[in-house]
Design a protein around this motif. Structure first.
Motif, PDB file in Angstrom:
ATOM      1  N   UNK A   1       0.835  -1.213   0.000  1.00  0.00           N
ATOM      2  CA  UNK A   1       0.000   0.000   0.000  1.00  0.00           C
ATOM      3  C   UNK A   1       0.869   1.264   0.000  1.00  0.00           C
TER       4      UNK A   1
ATOM      5  N   UNK B   1      -0.280   3.933  -2.763  1.00  0.00           N
ATOM      6  CA  UNK B   1      -0.672   5.317  -2.487  1.00  0.00           C
ATOM      7  C   UNK B   1       0.056   6.314  -3.381  1.00  0.00           C
TER       8      UNK B   1
ATOM      9  N   UNK C   1      -2.038   6.395  -6.415  1.00  0.00           N
ATOM     10  CA  UNK C   1      -3.484   6.413  -6.203  1.00  0.00           C
ATOM     11  C   UNK C   1      -4.144   5.098  -6.648  1.00  0.00           C
ATOM     12  N   UNK C   2      -3.460   4.007  -6.357  1.00  0.00           N
ATOM     13  CA  UNK C   2      -3.998   2.678  -6.674  1.00  0.00           C
ATOM     14  C   UNK C   2      -4.682   2.122  -5.422  1.00  0.00           C
TER      15      UNK C   2
END
Lengths: 335, 335
Positions: free
Chosen positions: B117, B121, B124-125
């Motif tokens: 993550x 981030x 923007x996935x």
């Protein structure tokens, strides 16, 4: 603490907590369901988009002694199509990451893809991508992308069961688990019985058309029976914060299972798993409409009740709760 | 014949032949690229949709002795984002099928998802789905879905190189392979050098923004350097039915690799792989525009030529072809 102690559902909760820490991202705003239902769902331009991933791993989900390559190709797609069915969606595309030992015969790989495309064609699904790797064990990781007919169409979800809903299931249960028993315990049966049970295990047929009929007739809550009737019904209960009460006398045990497995047939139907039938809840009038619209059997097996523990109560022939049933399959936990 | 004898590219051709047998299906009509490019592409309502899948498998792509769980999470997403970058797309969603031994510590799984993550981030996935299984070996199979800005936007593909195009590459090459050597051969280096090389191997940074800049400035042909410069350039040549000629003196070898690996630095840059830089071809004026628009180095390393065998000729300092270079990584084949 290791993953066996936490269990699959504990692990998934923890993962969801991490990946959902960024609720303000632009892409996240389109998301309808992330981790936690049968498939992920997000708003496309003119429809809701769906995606699901599931892997069949040698030594965990299958052995080459009891599956053909063609069946493996079929089934690795089928289990994912079933997740799209359980959302009420239409599958469109599949991607496969296939890991193979270097000694794998090319004709076996061909058989795998032929089995997969045989099923894909039945639902107009196109295999659009993938990846091949070497690996000591076979691993078929399949992603299926789907969509709804319109952007406004509701989805079948796990979290919308309401107290008073009836609980119903398509088709019959237990045949896949019986097929698995025939293979692993080398049981002998009359030819037609064996063929039906083996086919249920090796070539499950996803309830895509039935999922659409459920949606069109007002059903909003469903899951596919992959890990076992009780285990999957418990997932609906937890997500909807309700309890369930099902009656053993009403369970639609597959006739071949009832004939061939007698005393264990109920257990196979309740906990065997891999049936890929749709388990759903709705009010009585909605269920009646579904029965009229659908070509497969639909059986009411119980009802949604209030229960702060979100349990599934299994009521026996004598009207008393039975507590001796295995729930079904959960990865990382002994059942 | 087994898959080792056929090789990965032979296997993929055979698979593509099977899955493309049904060209008339409705879903297929939307498909722009199926199997054979960096990602699959199809027409969405208002944009082109992209999807790619790639797995990192323990014992094949990584060992726990030389990777942390957080780096594994980062990298398993990064290699897929790089495929979206190589199409000129914008990544949006990821799904992960993660197989774990039962003894895996839950905190290791947390670290995996935190590493993933952290990268997600940056672009923007959103991680929207997945699946966890037990398995004797760790296996992280990641699917990334992306899209273009508009439905009319061209894509970066492998098949559009034209004779006379210049061949260029973003950034520098060889650092990831050098990082891998440091880890596996326990080499000792000055701290900053080691950190840069290890980071290149453990946390590759996909060229998403650069892919968009290539598209906007008129580039149409690209691939990401995953298996090695020569191997990946050969893929462009085969898909475009051209040859390539590159000059060793022009290869942008990573400065840390040049300093630390001296005699083997060229080999690491040509064949090491895992750089995840974008390798692309275009006319001279397009390349000039790209150089002005992009913030990373862009180096012209050669040109596209006519060659009926679709070969990559590597020209040495003396102006003569060198034939002693490994091509790079191909699964199932000894290199």
């Amino acid at each position: 603490m290791n993953v066996a102690e936490v269990g699959e559902s504990g692990l998934i909760s923890r993962i969801a907590e991490i990946v959902n820490r960024n609720p303000d991202s632009a892409s996240r705003k389109d998301v309808i369901f992330g981790i936690g239902d049968d498939a992920a769902a997000w708003y496309g331009d003119n429809s809701i988009q769906l995606a699901t991933v599931d892997a069949l791993r040698q030594g965990v989900h299958f052995e080459l002694e009891t599956t053909t390559w063609a069946d493996l190709g079929w089934k690795s797609l089928a289990v994912n199509l079933s997740d799209i069915a359980a959302m009420g969606g239409i599958p469109r595309f599949a991607l496969i990451s296939l890991a193979l030992p270097e000694s794998t015969d090319i004709e076996d790989v061909v058989a795998f893809y032929e089995g997969m495309t045989e099923l894909a064609r039945k639902f107009d699904v196109t295999v659009i991508g993938g990846d091949t790797d070497r690996s000591p064990l076979i691993d078929a990781c399949v992603t299926v992308l789907g969509r709804t007919k319109t952007r406004e169409q509701p989805l079948l979800v796990r979290s919308s069961a309401r107290v008073g809903d009836l609980i119903a299931v398509t088709g019959s249960l237990g045949a896949a688990a019986a097929g698995y028993k025939i293979l692993t315990e080398r049981l002998t049966f009359e030819n037609n019985t064996a063929a039906a049970l083996l086919s249920a295990f090796q070539r499950p047929f996803p309830r895509i058309i039935e999922g659409s009929i459920l949606i069109e007739n007002g059903v909003r809550t469903a899951i596919d029976v992959s890990d076992g009737l009780i285990a999957d019904l418990e997932r609906i209960c937890r997500a909807s914060r309700v309890g369930a009460r099902i009656e053993t006398s009403k369970i639609p045990i597959s006739p071949e299972v009832r004939a061939g497995f007698n005393s264990s047939s109920l257990e196979l139907a309740l906990s065997g798993g891999e049936d890929y039938e749709l388990l759903f809840t709705a009010g009585g009038s909605v269920i009646e409409r579904v029965k009229n619209a659908i070509s497969c059997p639909v059986t009411v097996i119980g009802e949604i009740i209030t229960d702060a523990n979100y349990n599934v109560a299994v009521i026996g022939q004598d009207g008393k709760p039975e507590t001796n049933h295995r729930k079904g399959w959960e990865h990382f936990k002994s059942n």
